[in-house]
Design a protein around this motif. Structure first.
Motif, PDB file in Angstrom:
ATOM      1  N   VAL A   5      46.378 139.146  72.501  1.00  0.00           N
ATOM      2  CA  VAL A   5      47.835 139.225  72.538  1.00  0.00           C
ATOM      3  C   VAL A   5      48.342 139.945  71.299  1.00  0.00           C
ATOM      4  CG1 VAL A   5      49.983 137.890  72.540  1.00  0.00           C
ATOM      5  CG2 VAL A   5      48.018 137.110  73.881  1.00  0.00           C
ATOM      6  N   THR A   6      49.207 140.922  71.505  1.00  0.00           N
ATOM      7  CA  THR A   6      49.876 141.600  70.388  1.00  0.00           C
ATOM      8  C   THR A   6      51.386 141.441  70.568  1.00  0.00           C
ATOM      9  OG1 THR A   6      50.007 143.738  71.517  1.00  0.00           O
ATOM     10  CG2 THR A   6      48.019 143.307  70.232  1.00  0.00           C
ATOM     11  N   ARG A   7      52.115 141.506  69.474  1.00  0.00           N
ATOM     12  CA  ARG A   7      53.566 141.291  69.520  1.00  0.00           C
ATOM     13  C   ARG A   7      54.341 142.612  69.579  1.00  0.00           C
ATOM     14  NH1 ARG A   7      55.156 136.170  70.937  1.00  0.00           N
ATOM     15  NH2 ARG A   7      53.416 134.809  70.388  1.00  0.00           N
ATOM     16  N   LYS A   8      53.682 143.680  69.922  1.00  0.00           N
ATOM     17  CA  LYS A   8      54.354 144.970  70.023  1.00  0.00           C
ATOM     18  C   LYS A   8      55.356 144.934  71.175  1.00  0.00           C
ATOM     19  CE  LYS A   8      53.423 149.885  70.708  1.00  0.00           C
ATOM     20  NZ  LYS A   8      52.379 150.912  70.988  1.00  0.00           N
ATOM     21  N   ASP A   9      56.548 145.466  70.940  1.00  0.00           N
ATOM     22  CA  ASP A   9      57.579 145.481  71.973  1.00  0.00           C
ATOM     23  C   ASP A   9      57.063 146.146  73.248  1.00  0.00           C
ATOM     24  OD1 ASP A   9      59.423 144.242  70.383  1.00  0.00           O
ATOM     25  OD2 ASP A   9      60.444 146.085  69.763  1.00  0.00           O
ATOM     26  N   MET A  57      64.993 149.092  75.120  1.00  0.00           N
ATOM     27  CA  MET A  57      66.154 148.222  75.299  1.00  0.00           C
ATOM     28  C   MET A  57      67.359 148.676  74.466  1.00  0.00           C
ATOM     29  SD  MET A  57      65.781 145.994  77.626  1.00  0.00           S
ATOM     30  CE  MET A  57      67.021 144.738  77.289  1.00  0.00           C
ATOM     31  N   THR A  58      67.267 149.852  73.853  1.00  0.00           N
ATOM     32  CA  THR A  58      68.416 150.376  73.104  1.00  0.00           C
ATOM     33  C   THR A  58      69.239 151.353  73.936  1.00  0.00           C
ATOM     34  OG1 THR A  58      67.040 152.150  72.164  1.00  0.00           O
ATOM     35  CG2 THR A  58      67.230 150.098  70.894  1.00  0.00           C
ATOM     36  N   ASP A  59      68.606 151.990  74.907  1.00  0.00           N
ATOM     37  CA  ASP A  59      69.311 152.932  75.783  1.00  0.00           C
ATOM     38  C   ASP A  59      69.803 152.204  77.023  1.00  0.00           C
ATOM     39  OD1 ASP A  59      70.285 154.987  77.302  1.00  0.00           O
ATOM     40  OD2 ASP A  59      68.356 156.036  77.544  1.00  0.00           O
ATOM     41  N   LYS A  60      71.107 151.884  77.036  1.00  0.00           N
ATOM     42  CA  LYS A  60      71.651 151.115  78.157  1.00  0.00           C
ATOM     43  C   LYS A  60      71.757 151.915  79.445  1.00  0.00           C
ATOM     44  CE  LYS A  60      74.078 147.732  75.325  1.00  0.00           C
ATOM     45  NZ  LYS A  60      75.338 146.995  75.074  1.00  0.00           N
ATOM     46  N   ASN A  61      71.549 153.205  79.351  1.00  0.00           N
ATOM     47  CA  ASN A  61      71.528 154.050  80.553  1.00  0.00           C
ATOM     48  C   ASN A  61      70.098 154.359  80.999  1.00  0.00           C
ATOM     49  OD1 ASN A  61      74.401 154.395  80.860  1.00  0.00           O
ATOM     50  ND2 ASN A  61      74.346 155.742  79.054  1.00  0.00           N
ATOM     51  N   GLY A  62      69.125 153.827  80.271  1.00  0.00           N
ATOM     52  CA  GLY A  62      67.733 154.095  80.583  1.00  0.00           C
ATOM     53  C   GLY A  62      67.221 153.243  81.743  1.00  0.00           C
TER      54      GLY A  62
END
Length: 442
Positions: free
Chosen positions: A178-182, A224-229
């Motif tokens: 398990v890694t915590r990478k987004d 999760m930063t691009d709300k149009n993505g």
């Protein structure tokens, strides 16, 4: 006097034929095969086998049964030896020995189903019941003994073959890191269980050349930063749907949940509930199709076998894709970034999100059942009623598979693109099974 002897001889012959007909009415009844598969399904449930391992149980048991049928009726059924490239030819029945091949196929199914991964003796009581049914129906002792001996020889042959599928090696393979990478999968509540079967993509396939033969498109990149993505919209779609499910959508999610081991948390107490897994659910559907079409014994065995092969290969392909993509589940993203209190309708299973396993295996099974029983066979699936989930009706197997895929979005555990991609892969797998494997001789 001669006439009297002739009448006596005729009566003896008639009695003998009646005896034969009596036991065949019992052992050749396709309902008995459907009941036997359901018995295996119940044992899979009781022993808490994960979905991928359950598919292995079903496939080897059904192939053992089918190879007996093919040996007993070579004019109408073709052995899978050679069609499945690595399956060697099964022992052939000895000439001059009368065998009830339907009875032998039932016993072979149970022998393999009992031995593939179950605790020893799980089906022994049921096997004794089958044997008693044959005896009560007056199966001649020589036919009984010949049938038991032949079933054992085929079952042992299939067991020997099964042990070369790399399953044993995966029991001691390395665990998932398990890694915590987004964007990467991590364990989810309430169990926070370790990743399930991360090496299942290494299991030997039946029809596919390899686990990677049917590729899936790359999932949308985590953002999760691009709300149009695409990714952000996919996450919000799951949350929005989950927050406003209709009664039918809730029923759909519950009906196709198929969580073999759900952990329930009430205050400080935790307890598990069990249901059929996805493969077991489709085995039930195969039985429904067989019954609706009034299929004979051989057709019934062939249909279960074709479906179980598709399910087995579909799980291998799907798991290969899952652990290659390692995609994060909606629950993880939503609770971290949007609403810490949000929970999906159904429990998130312990493995990566992309692609949807239900979508892949359901589409694959639906293609094979359509091949076996025809398209647009309307049916009602009441197999979940034993878990207090009302039945649902479908116009076809393919329609059921489409609903199964979409149910995972309503259930809150998959993004829609994972279900669309999974359905595409599953359909291709099912089509390949139909194309490569010939069961009935035309």
């Amino acid at each position: 006097m001669n006439r009297f002897l002739f009448l006596i001889a005729g009566a003896i012959l008639m009695f003998a034929s009646c005896k034969k007909a009596d036991y065949q009415k019992v052992t050749h009844d396709p309902e008995l095969y459907r009941t036997t598969v359901k018995k295996l399904n119940d044992i899979v449930l009781e022993n808490n086998f994960p979905p991928v391992i359950a598919s292995r149980n079903y496939v080897y048991a059904n192939i053992a049964a089918y190879e007996v049928i093919a040996a007993g009726d070579p004019e109408h059924y073709r052995s899978l030896a050679g069609q499945i490239k690595h399956l060697p030819k099964a022992p052939q029945p000895q000439k001059g020995k009368e065998i009830d091949f339907q009875f032998a196929s039932l016993l072979s199914f149970c022998f393999v189903g009992n031995a593939v991964t179950f605790p020893e003796g799980s089906m022994s009581v049921y096997v004794d019941e089958l044997k008693q049914k044959a005896k009560d129906a007056r199966m001649p002792s020589d036919v009984f003994e010949n049938s038991v001996a032949y079933s054992d020889s085929v079952a042992k042959h299939i067991m020997k073959w099964s042990k070369k599928d790399h399953y044993a090696q995966t029991r001691s393979a390395s665990k998932y890191t398990v890694t915590r990478k987004d964007g990467r999968w991590i364990p989810t509540p309430p169990m926070y269980a370790q990743a399930l079967e991360p090496h299942w993509g290494e299991i030997r396939t039946m029809v596919l050349d390899s686990a990677a033969q049917i590729p899936a498109p790359e999932p949308p990149p985590y953002n999760m930063t691009d709300k149009n993505g695409v990714f952000y919209k996919s996450v919000m779609e799951v949350k929005t749907l989950g927050d406003s499910l209709t009664a039918d959508q809730r029923h759909m999610a519950d009906f196709w949940d198929d969580n073999a081991f759900k952990m329930n948390v009430v205050g400080h107490a935790m307890y598990a509930t069990k249901k059929f897994g996805p493969a077991g659910h489709w085995m039930n559907i195969a039985g429904i199709g067989s019954k609706l079409k009034n299929a004979d014994f051989g057709t019934t065995v062939a249909a279960y076998t074709r479906a179980s092969i598709a399910l087995f290969d579909a799980f291998i392909n799907c798991w290969y894709v899952k652990y290659k993509a390692n995609s994060v589940r909606p629950e993880t993203v939503i609770t971290k970034l949007i609403d810490p209190e949000w929970r999906p309708r159904i429990q998130t299973p312990p493995f990566p999100e992309y692609i949807s396993g239900h979508a892949v295996i359901s589409a694959a099974a639906a293609e094979t059942l359509t091949k076996s029983f025809g398209d647009n066979l309307a049916y009602t699936d009441s197999s979940e009623t034993e878990f207090d989930i009302p039945a649902r009706s479908f116009p076809s197997f393919r329609a059921a598979a489409q609903e199964a895929a979409m149910s995972r979005v309503y259930g809150g555990i998959h993004y829609k693109n994972a279900c669309v991609a999974g359905s595409m892969s599953g359909r291709k797998i099912g089509e390949l099974v139909n194309e490569k494997l010939q069961f009935k001789i035309k």
